[in-house]
Design an enzyme around this catalytic site. Structure first.
Site, PDB file in Angstrom:
ATOM      1  CG  ASP A 185      -0.163  -0.036   2.538  1.00 57.31           C
ATOM      2  OD1 ASP A 185       1.032  -0.432   2.497  1.00 57.31           O
ATOM      3  OD2 ASP A 185      -0.724   0.314   3.585  1.00 57.31           O
ATOM      4  CD  GLU A 186       5.825   1.042   1.895  1.00 57.56           C
ATOM      5  OE1 GLU A 186       6.648   0.722   1.004  1.00 57.56           O
ATOM      6  OE2 GLU A 186       6.091   1.052   3.107  1.00 57.56           O
TER       7      GLU A 186
END
Length: 422
Positions: free
Chosen positions: A334-335
């Site tokens: 989720d980066e």
């Protein structure tokens, strides 16, 4: 241990062109045909002329026998010599010898030695013409003498010269005809083959698969050209397919399969290039490091399909908040990361970070119709303020993101510390 020297490459053997081979073949064929025809004609003519010369000498001997008959009977040698000379001077005769009934010399006549050509004619006559013709001189049924006549060979020699001249003339005409035929073959055969070779060379060296061979008049060569063009069509299709496949593989290697954004490898590569350009131009580059605050909760509670939908929604919103020249990438999980280049002032990076956070406020609609809210924490690092290389800039932005997440989820912070002059 001694190293063995690499084997020397074999020297290229010089090869003849098709045009030279065809020209030589035409010349050989013309020479052999003309030579065989000329030799055959000369042999037949020599045989015929030899028979003719023999008959002529026999007639001449009998005629001279009638002429000297009276001189032999009366023993008048002077009259015999004058009669022989009068006739022999007008004929192709080299020598006349008259003997009496007892075989003793009675009269003789011989052509003067003359020039070298005359001597050559006699030598040729001695070899090619039949031997001297002999006639018996009769008077009332009694042998009163003999006449022996030897030919000069002037006519025969003239025939030989004419034959040799005819052969040379035929050879000259044949060479001219072979040259004209070779030129026609060059236009009809060699030129199409050279065109085919040029296309093949262009395809092999330049990968010019779009070239084609033009139609030609000869059916076999035209079929060869059609087959070659069909092969080029297949190669062009294969090349286009391979190019598309390579482009697809390259895109997959540099982009995230879920969101379509550039991946970490491409982001770091382009960031490094942007930093080099910024160093030359004296500009700034900003990196935003983003992390979804509730992604693990969404993934665990709503499932991976919902998590994928959230990631796709975040990627779409990030694209709308940056300039076209800026770069948005998914680093993994989720980066996300955003590169802002060039960046005039640090405050601009802060305003863009606030705009990104504001864009995440609306809920994201999932495939099943449900909605979910998400937040992002952002860390901002500037070049050359916080780092002077791509890895250092990402680390500084990552650290700032974690500080923002710990301080208040859904906020942003600048990186701490300032890098001194290099």
């Amino acid at each position: 241990m001694r190293q063995r020297a690499p084997p020397a490459s074999p020297a290229r053997t010089p090869r003849s062109t098709l045009q030279s081979v065809l020209r030589r073949a035409h010349l050989r064929l013309a020479f052999v045909a003309v030579a065989m025809a000329a030799v055959s004609l000369i042999v037949v003519a020599v045989i015929a002329l030899r028979a003719y010369a023999g008959n002529n000498l026999n007639l001449m001997a009998r005629s001279l026998g009638y002429t000297v008959e009276a001189a032999l009977v009366f023993g008048d040698r002077i009259a015999a010599a004058e009669a022989i000379g009068l006739i022999a001077n007008k004929e192709d005769v080299a020598e006349v010898v008259v003997t009496d009934g007892r075989g003793l010399p009675f009269a003789a006549w011989q052509l003067p030695a003359g020039s070298a050509i005359a001597r050559l004619e006699r030598e040729v006559a001695d070899i090619a013409l039949p031997g001297p013709a002999t006639a018996v001189v009769l008077h009332d049924g009694v042998v009163v003498g003999h006449v022996e006549v030897r030919g000069q060979g002037h006519q025969f020699f003239g025939f030989l010269l004419g034959g040799v001249g005819g052969i040379l003339a035929c050879l000259a005409v044949s060479v001219l005809g072979a040259y004209v035929s070779a030129q026609r073959l060059r236009r009809n055969i060699v030129a199409p083959l050279r065109a085919l070779a040029r296309v093949a060379h262009a395809v092999r060296r330049e990968r010019a698969f779009g070239q084609r061979v033009e139609p030609v008049a000869i059916a076999e060569l035209n079929q060869l050209g059609d087959d070659f063009n069909a092969l080029l069509d297949e190669l062009e299709d294969w090349q286009n397919s391979l190019r598309e496949e390579n482009a697809s593989l390259e895109h997959q290697a540099k982009h995230d399969a879920l969101t379509g954004l550039p991946n970490r490898v491409q982001f770091e590569s382009r960031l490094a290039r942007a930093l080099c350009d910024a160093a030359v131009m004296g500009q700034r580059v900003a990196v935003l490091y983003l992390d979804c605050d509730r992604f693990k909760e969404i993934n665990d509670c709503l499932g991976h399909e919902a998590g994928d939908a959230v990631l796709i929604g975040i990627a779409a919103r990030l694209r709308t908040q940056v300039r076209e020249a800026d770069l948005v990438a998914r680093l993994g999980g989720d980066e996300f990361a955003v590169m802002l280049a060039p960046m005039r002032e640090a405050a601009s990076a802060g305003r863009i970070a606030e705009g990104v956070l504001a864009s995440m406020a609306p809920t994201i609609v999932l495939p099943d119709g449900r909605t979910v809210a998400t937040m992002m924490s952002i860390g901002v690092a500037l070049y050359p303020d916080h780092a002077r290389d791509a890895i250092g800039l990402l680390r500084a932005a990552d650290a700032a993101m974690y500080r923002a997440k710990r301080a208040r989820p859904g906020s942003w912070q600048f990186a701490e510390g300032v890098v001194g002059p290099a």
